[in-house]
Design an enzyme around this catalytic site. Sequence first.
Site, PDB file in Angstrom:
ATOM      1  N   ALA A 209      -1.031   4.415  34.308  1.00 54.16           N
ATOM      2  CA  ALA A 209      -1.588   3.968  35.593  1.00 54.16           C
ATOM      3  C   ALA A 209      -0.658   3.047  36.404  1.00 54.16           C
ATOM      4  O   ALA A 209      -0.318   3.359  37.552  1.00 54.16           O
ATOM      5  CB  ALA A 209      -2.945   3.333  35.349  1.00 54.16           C
TER       6      ALA A 209
ATOM      7  N   ASP B 291      -7.268   3.334  33.056  1.00 57.92           N
ATOM      8  CA  ASP B 291      -6.817   3.972  34.297  1.00 57.92           C
ATOM      9  C   ASP B 291      -7.669   3.569  35.498  1.00 57.92           C
ATOM     10  O   ASP B 291      -7.191   3.587  36.634  1.00 57.92           O
ATOM     11  CB  ASP B 291      -6.816   5.490  34.149  1.00 57.92           C
TER      12      ASP B 291
END
Length: 346
Positions: free
Chosen positions: A48, A237
């Site tokens: 991420a 994420d």
Amino acid sequence: MKFKTIEWKGDHIRLLDQRKLPQEVRYLNCRDASSVAQAIRNMAIRGAPAIGVAAAMGIALAAKKIRSNRPEIFRRKVEKVCHLMGETRPTAVNLFWAIERMRAMLDQFQSEGVEGLKSRLEKEALRIYAEDLKVNRKIGENGKILIQNGSGVLTHCNAGGLATAGYGTALGVIRAAWAEGKRFHVYVDETRPLLQGARLTAWELIQEKIPCTVITDNMAGWLMEKGKINLVLVGADRIARNGDTANKIGTYSLAVLANWHRIPFYVAAPTSTFDFGLFSGRDIPIEERAGEEVTHIVGRRIAPGGVKVYNPAFDVTPHSLIEAIITEKGILRKPFIKSLRKLKTK
Ligand code: MRU
């Protein structure tokens, strides 16, 4: 850390090609926005925070190469690149957070003209990179207290230096605890289908000389039953306002297993991973990827041709299964709806 995940080189961006690891340490030089977008999509760079940094650098690079001096044309072109980056992967919110920071430069410094904006965009991309490094170190410092001498720590996917500007989130906590002199063992889920655990996390841990053992994903429950795991530590994420957390597929199963065995399940993430616009994890978009990632392992077919495949890249762990969320601003405890509200105002 002995490697750099991503580097700004002025006229190009240099990425460590994570698809080749650990067999080959090969770098990719991206000279335009479409090659950066492609590298994010095909996961040459992944994780991420790392894809947020890559998108920001991609926007800065593309802006630098725009020849027009007319502000409205410049803006239209940069907007197009922002859109391109936003289309690459849907789940990790850090990507959209970084794109928004870049977009904000266009509004804030409109009066500085095209050349001024180019320099603002470059500085902002480099700031996003530098901040991420700093934030990861802070997450490590805040979280290291959770690992005890002699512990068995289970992690999933790769939330390390490769998934960030450097150092890592979940792996940052492990690095910080190790650096402090604590001695423990890390169990690494191989993380099918793309094997980020076996290929990337194990590669990072071996370089740091932190003892680790790779297991296949379906072995975790048995290890817990055998008393080998004292805590589970993963990255994220996207985290909704109530603490529900999207992370690599398989994370949810681990959280359920940990809960059954009364083992604490921790998430480590920067505050850029929080999506305060989403009330719960139900609203998090889950990326589905190509079936070949499941039917093939490192390019070799393992399932019969024509078979149906389902390949969600992420799942959502409900907040009730999470013991705490480690951020750069401190460790958040339950009820997350409250601790997150407080964090927002910090
Ligand atoms: O599909 P990937 O490899 O990009 O997924 C990565 C993860 O799920 C990580 O755990 C997450 O991005 C946190 S990285 C600090």
